[in-house]
Write a protein that holds these residues in place. Structure first.
Motif, PDB file in Angstrom:
ATOM      1  N   LEU A 121       1.240  10.920  -0.874  1.00  0.00           N
ATOM      2  CA  LEU A 121       2.437  10.861  -0.128  1.00  0.00           C
ATOM      3  C   LEU A 121       2.209  11.182   1.489  1.00  0.00           C
ATOM      4  N   ALA A 122       1.040  11.963   1.641  1.00  0.00           N
ATOM      5  CA  ALA A 122       0.966  12.091   3.309  1.00  0.00           C
ATOM      6  C   ALA A 122       0.215  10.779   3.611  1.00  0.00           C
ATOM      7  N   ALA A 123      -0.616  10.162   2.910  1.00  0.00           N
ATOM      8  CA  ALA A 123      -1.361   8.859   3.249  1.00  0.00           C
ATOM      9  C   ALA A 123      -0.313   7.793   3.326  1.00  0.00           C
ATOM     10  N   ALA A 124       0.748   7.810   2.611  1.00  0.00           N
ATOM     11  CA  ALA A 124       2.144   6.652   2.835  1.00  0.00           C
ATOM     12  C   ALA A 124       2.590   7.175   3.911  1.00  0.00           C
ATOM     13  N   ASN A 125       2.841   8.145   4.415  1.00  0.00           N
ATOM     14  CA  ASN A 125       3.657   8.575   5.472  1.00  0.00           C
ATOM     15  C   ASN A 125       2.869   8.032   6.735  1.00  0.00           C
ATOM     16  N   GLU A 183       0.739  -1.240   0.131  1.00  0.00           N
ATOM     17  CA  GLU A 183       0.227  -0.009  -0.090  1.00  0.00           C
ATOM     18  C   GLU A 183       0.904   1.136   0.115  1.00  0.00           C
ATOM     19  N   ILE A 184       1.769   1.117   0.732  1.00  0.00           N
ATOM     20  CA  ILE A 184       2.903   2.537   0.829  1.00  0.00           C
ATOM     21  C   ILE A 184       3.210   2.769  -0.768  1.00  0.00           C
ATOM     22  N   ALA A 185       3.929   1.501  -1.250  1.00  0.00           N
ATOM     23  CA  ALA A 185       4.534   1.701  -2.508  1.00  0.00           C
ATOM     24  C   ALA A 185       3.504   2.143  -3.691  1.00  0.00           C
ATOM     25  N   VAL A 186       2.303   1.866  -3.564  1.00  0.00           N
ATOM     26  CA  VAL A 186       1.254   2.187  -4.503  1.00  0.00           C
ATOM     27  C   VAL A 186       1.117   3.792  -4.256  1.00  0.00           C
ATOM     28  N   LEU A 187       0.656   4.419  -2.765  1.00  0.00           N
ATOM     29  CA  LEU A 187       0.538   5.544  -2.633  1.00  0.00           C
ATOM     30  C   LEU A 187       1.685   6.331  -3.159  1.00  0.00           C
ATOM     31  N   VAL A 200       0.550   5.460   6.744  1.00  0.00           N
ATOM     32  CA  VAL A 200       0.691   4.056   6.592  1.00  0.00           C
ATOM     33  C   VAL A 200       1.804   3.565   7.166  1.00  0.00           C
ATOM     34  N   LYS A 201       3.068   4.329   7.091  1.00  0.00           N
ATOM     35  CA  LYS A 201       4.192   3.854   7.215  1.00  0.00           C
ATOM     36  C   LYS A 201       4.321   4.010   8.903  1.00  0.00           C
ATOM     37  N   GLN A 202       3.418   4.558   9.541  1.00  0.00           N
ATOM     38  CA  GLN A 202       3.647   4.665  11.151  1.00  0.00           C
ATOM     39  C   GLN A 202       2.933   3.186  11.586  1.00  0.00           C
ATOM     40  N   TYR A 203       2.546   2.171  10.855  1.00  0.00           N
ATOM     41  CA  TYR A 203       1.946   1.025  11.122  1.00  0.00           C
ATOM     42  C   TYR A 203       3.258  -0.071  11.332  1.00  0.00           C
ATOM     43  N   LEU A 204       4.379   0.282  10.320  1.00  0.00           N
ATOM     44  CA  LEU A 204       5.453  -0.502  10.007  1.00  0.00           C
ATOM     45  C   LEU A 204       6.330  -0.602  11.359  1.00  0.00           C
ATOM     46  N   PRO A 205       6.545   0.291  12.097  1.00  0.00           N
ATOM     47  CA  PRO A 205       7.574  -0.033  13.280  1.00  0.00           C
ATOM     48  C   PRO A 205       6.835  -1.061  14.362  1.00  0.00           C
ATOM     49  N   GLU A 206       5.282  -0.948  14.479  1.00  0.00           N
ATOM     50  CA  GLU A 206       4.655  -1.865  14.938  1.00  0.00           C
ATOM     51  C   GLU A 206       4.721  -3.261  14.606  1.00  0.00           C
ATOM     52  N   ALA A 207       4.640  -3.202  13.183  1.00  0.00           N
ATOM     53  CA  ALA A 207       4.480  -4.641  12.443  1.00  0.00           C
ATOM     54  C   ALA A 207       5.934  -5.410  12.409  1.00  0.00           C
ATOM     55  N   ALA A 208       7.086  -4.286  12.172  1.00  0.00           N
ATOM     56  CA  ALA A 208       8.407  -5.013  11.970  1.00  0.00           C
ATOM     57  C   ALA A 208       8.934  -5.775  13.166  1.00  0.00           C
TER      58      ALA A 208
END
Length: 64
Positions: free
Chosen positions: A50-54, A37-41, A56-64
């Motif tokens: 780009l704001a939406a991608a940023n 989803e980040i790549a698509v955005l 969504v990126k906030q989920y990755l630290p929790e997910a990684a």
């Protein structure tokens, strides 16, 4: 409208956290879906995407 947005975001965060805890496979699938989803955005390159991608990126630290 703003309350609806905050409610939707809170539910999305809670759902994502719950799915991440189900199993290692669920964790991996969620991380891959978020990365996609980040790549698509980011591919759209407009400020809103780009704001939406940023966001969504906030989920990755929790997910990684």
């Amino acid at each position: 409208m703003e309350v609806d947005l905050h409610t939707a975001l809170a539910l999305a965060r809670a759902s994502t956290r719950a799915l991440l805890e189900l199993s290692p496979l669920a964790h991996r699938e969620i991380v891959e879906a978020l990365q996609h989803e980040i790549a698509v955005l980011e591919g759209h390159s407009d400020p809103l995407s780009l704001a939406a991608a940023n966001a969504v990126k906030q989920y990755l630290p929790e997910a990684a």
